[in-house]
Design a protein around this motif. Sequence first.
Motif, PDB file in Angstrom:
ATOM      1  N   ALA A 184      21.332  60.041 -36.513  1.00 28.41           N
ATOM      2  CA  ALA A 184      20.433  59.972 -35.357  1.00 28.41           C
ATOM      3  C   ALA A 184      19.327  61.027 -35.465  1.00 28.41           C
ATOM      4  CB  ALA A 184      21.224  60.150 -34.057  1.00 28.41           C
ATOM      5  N   THR A 185      19.701  62.244 -35.816  1.00 24.33           N
ATOM      6  CA  THR A 185      18.709  63.301 -35.976  1.00 24.33           C
ATOM      7  C   THR A 185      17.748  62.967 -37.125  1.00 24.33           C
ATOM      8  OG1 THR A 185      20.250  64.940 -35.111  1.00 24.33           O
ATOM      9  CG2 THR A 185      18.407  65.780 -36.411  1.00 24.33           C
ATOM     10  N   GLY A 186      18.293  62.457 -38.222  1.00 28.40           N
ATOM     11  CA  GLY A 186      17.462  62.076 -39.370  1.00 28.40           C
ATOM     12  C   GLY A 186      16.499  60.954 -39.031  1.00 28.40           C
ATOM     13  N   PHE A 242      11.419  60.629 -26.455  1.00 32.65           N
ATOM     14  CA  PHE A 242      11.144  62.002 -26.857  1.00 32.65           C
ATOM     15  C   PHE A 242      10.270  62.033 -28.121  1.00 32.65           C
ATOM     16  CE2 PHE A 242      12.142  65.590 -29.629  1.00 32.65           C
ATOM     17  CZ  PHE A 242      11.601  66.620 -28.860  1.00 32.65           C
ATOM     18  N   VAL A 243      10.677  61.280 -29.145  1.00 36.05           N
ATOM     19  CA  VAL A 243       9.938  61.308 -30.413  1.00 36.05           C
ATOM     20  C   VAL A 243       8.513  60.792 -30.225  1.00 36.05           C
ATOM     21  CG1 VAL A 243       9.832  60.450 -32.788  1.00 36.05           C
ATOM     22  CG2 VAL A 243      12.041  61.092 -31.801  1.00 36.05           C
ATOM     23  N   TYR A 244       8.367  59.639 -29.560  1.00 35.59           N
ATOM     24  CA  TYR A 244       7.024  59.080 -29.368  1.00 35.59           C
ATOM     25  C   TYR A 244       6.148  60.015 -28.551  1.00 35.59           C
ATOM     26  CZ  TYR A 244       8.646  54.575 -31.206  1.00 35.59           C
ATOM     27  OH  TYR A 244       9.138  53.576 -32.001  1.00 35.59           O
ATOM     28  N   GLY A 245       6.689  60.532 -27.459  1.00 37.19           N
ATOM     29  CA  GLY A 245       5.903  61.431 -26.618  1.00 37.19           C
ATOM     30  C   GLY A 245       5.496  62.697 -27.353  1.00 37.19           C
ATOM     31  N   HIS A 246       6.429  63.262 -28.086  1.00 37.08           N
ATOM     32  CA  HIS A 246       6.136  64.492 -28.829  1.00 37.08           C
ATOM     33  C   HIS A 246       5.089  64.229 -29.903  1.00 37.08           C
ATOM     34  CE1 HIS A 246       6.774  68.328 -30.808  1.00 37.08           C
ATOM     35  NE2 HIS A 246       7.517  68.688 -29.765  1.00 37.08           N
ATOM     36  N   LEU A 258      14.500  68.160 -29.978  1.00 30.21           N
ATOM     37  CA  LEU A 258      15.437  67.139 -30.442  1.00 30.21           C
ATOM     38  C   LEU A 258      16.862  67.656 -30.343  1.00 30.21           C
ATOM     39  CD1 LEU A 258      16.050  64.387 -31.675  1.00 30.21           C
ATOM     40  CD2 LEU A 258      15.562  65.384 -33.938  1.00 30.21           C
ATOM     41  N   GLY A 259      17.066  68.929 -30.689  1.00 31.86           N
ATOM     42  CA  GLY A 259      18.392  69.530 -30.577  1.00 31.86           C
ATOM     43  C   GLY A 259      18.898  69.529 -29.144  1.00 31.86           C
ATOM     44  N   LEU A 260      18.008  69.778 -28.189  1.00 31.58           N
ATOM     45  CA  LEU A 260      18.400  69.753 -26.773  1.00 31.58           C
ATOM     46  C   LEU A 260      18.821  68.350 -26.341  1.00 31.58           C
ATOM     47  CD1 LEU A 260      15.628  72.061 -25.288  1.00 31.58           C
ATOM     48  CD2 LEU A 260      18.075  72.562 -25.425  1.00 31.58           C
ATOM     49  N   VAL A 261      18.046  67.343 -26.734  1.00 35.71           N
ATOM     50  CA  VAL A 261      18.395  65.963 -26.370  1.00 35.71           C
ATOM     51  C   VAL A 261      19.700  65.561 -27.041  1.00 35.71           C
ATOM     52  CG1 VAL A 261      17.653  63.543 -26.442  1.00 35.71           C
ATOM     53  CG2 VAL A 261      15.969  65.334 -25.990  1.00 35.71           C
ATOM     54  N   MET A 262      19.850  65.906 -28.304  1.00 38.88           N
ATOM     55  CA  MET A 262      21.086  65.570 -29.021  1.00 38.88           C
ATOM     56  C   MET A 262      22.289  66.282 -28.411  1.00 38.88           C
ATOM     57  SD  MET A 262      20.725  63.240 -31.309  1.00 38.88           S
ATOM     58  CE  MET A 262      22.276  63.474 -32.175  1.00 38.88           C
ATOM     59  N   GLY A 320      22.749  66.921 -25.304  1.00 39.20           N
ATOM     60  CA  GLY A 320      23.111  66.120 -24.133  1.00 39.20           C
ATOM     61  C   GLY A 320      23.877  64.867 -24.530  1.00 39.20           C
ATOM     62  N   ILE A 321      23.441  64.225 -25.604  1.00 34.30           N
ATOM     63  CA  ILE A 321      24.134  63.018 -26.084  1.00 34.30           C
ATOM     64  C   ILE A 321      25.528  63.395 -26.580  1.00 34.30           C
ATOM     65  CG2 ILE A 321      24.112  61.210 -27.844  1.00 34.30           C
ATOM     66  CD1 ILE A 321      20.998  61.234 -27.543  1.00 34.30           C
ATOM     67  N   GLN A 322      25.642  64.498 -27.308  1.00 33.24           N
ATOM     68  CA  GLN A 322      26.953  64.947 -27.787  1.00 33.24           C
ATOM     69  C   GLN A 322      27.885  65.262 -26.627  1.00 33.24           C
ATOM     70  OE1 GLN A 322      25.270  68.011 -30.253  1.00 33.24           O
ATOM     71  NE2 GLN A 322      25.732  66.888 -32.142  1.00 33.24           N
ATOM     72  N   LEU A 323      27.350  65.815 -25.564  1.00 34.55           N
ATOM     73  CA  LEU A 323      28.161  66.082 -24.375  1.00 34.55           C
ATOM     74  C   LEU A 323      28.648  64.766 -23.759  1.00 34.55           C
ATOM     75  CD1 LEU A 323      29.339  68.067 -22.335  1.00 34.55           C
ATOM     76  CD2 LEU A 323      27.150  67.982 -21.119  1.00 34.55           C
ATOM     77  N   ALA A 324      27.776  63.786 -23.689  1.00 35.50           N
ATOM     78  CA  ALA A 324      28.172  62.481 -23.157  1.00 35.50           C
ATOM     79  C   ALA A 324      29.260  61.854 -24.016  1.00 35.50           C
ATOM     80  CB  ALA A 324      26.960  61.547 -23.078  1.00 35.50           C
ATOM     81  N   VAL A 325      29.162  62.021 -25.327  1.00 34.99           N
ATOM     82  CA  VAL A 325      30.196  61.511 -26.234  1.00 34.99           C
ATOM     83  C   VAL A 325      31.516  62.222 -25.959  1.00 34.99           C
ATOM     84  CG1 VAL A 325      30.939  61.424 -28.661  1.00 34.99           C
ATOM     85  CG2 VAL A 325      28.604  60.768 -28.042  1.00 34.99           C
ATOM     86  N   ALA A 326      31.470  63.539 -25.810  1.00 33.56           N
ATOM     87  CA  ALA A 326      32.687  64.320 -25.560  1.00 33.56           C
ATOM     88  C   ALA A 326      33.331  63.931 -24.230  1.00 33.56           C
ATOM     89  CB  ALA A 326      32.369  65.804 -25.579  1.00 33.56           C
ATOM     90  N   VAL A 327      32.534  63.729 -23.206  1.00 35.65           N
ATOM     91  CA  VAL A 327      33.059  63.349 -21.885  1.00 35.65           C
ATOM     92  C   VAL A 327      33.695  61.971 -21.944  1.00 35.65           C
ATOM     93  CG1 VAL A 327      32.373  62.730 -19.526  1.00 35.65           C
ATOM     94  CG2 VAL A 327      31.518  64.840 -20.568  1.00 35.65           C
ATOM     95  N   ARG A 328      33.066  61.042 -22.657  1.00 38.51           N
ATOM     96  CA  ARG A 328      33.621  59.682 -22.770  1.00 38.51           C
ATOM     97  C   ARG A 328      34.931  59.679 -23.561  1.00 38.51           C
ATOM     98  NH1 ARG A 328      30.309  55.457 -21.203  1.00 38.51           N
ATOM     99  NH2 ARG A 328      31.407  53.987 -22.522  1.00 38.51           N
TER     100      ARG A 328
END
Length: 185
Positions: free
Chosen positions: A74-76, A135-139, A169-173, A175-183
Amino acid sequence: MRYRRDDVVARAVDVLDGCGLADLTMRRLGAELGVQPSALYHHFANKQSLLAAVADEILARASWPLEGLWEERATGICSVLRDSLLAYRDGAEVVATVWSFGLGAAHPYEALVDALAEAGLGELATVAARTLLHFVYGHAVDEQTHLQAASVGAIDDEPREASDFETGLGLVMAGIQLAVAVRGA
């Protein structure tokens, strides 16, 4: 002389990169290819379909990550996408617009959904993929617009010394990693 569709797209990418989106017209492209602008409509119904092909070509020229853990992919994907957008004048605007209108440029989204689904996000994979794309498009649009405005003297600001893309990107990721952990809990 009759040109193949691929020749028209390749020349359109060159015109975009050399002259910018405002000057990428069917008339100019026809002149570049030595044909009447009407001949281009053999390959493209309208300028929007041409821009969709240009966006897809910009993305097709990239080397997308295929392996690794979902976070690495995803980061790549996001990093390769940003680099692809910034590699061509107005590339960010073209690809982001084509994606937004649903005319093409779907590869990064599909690749992100695949990586994020592998993480176990379920129905949130599509939301997370769109969030990353926004995020990517806006940035990239911000970076490209700032650079172009500074280069023509439209703003007094100097070119930025460094990009904060990776940090954002690290900040957004995170958040996604946290959502994965919670799920997964």
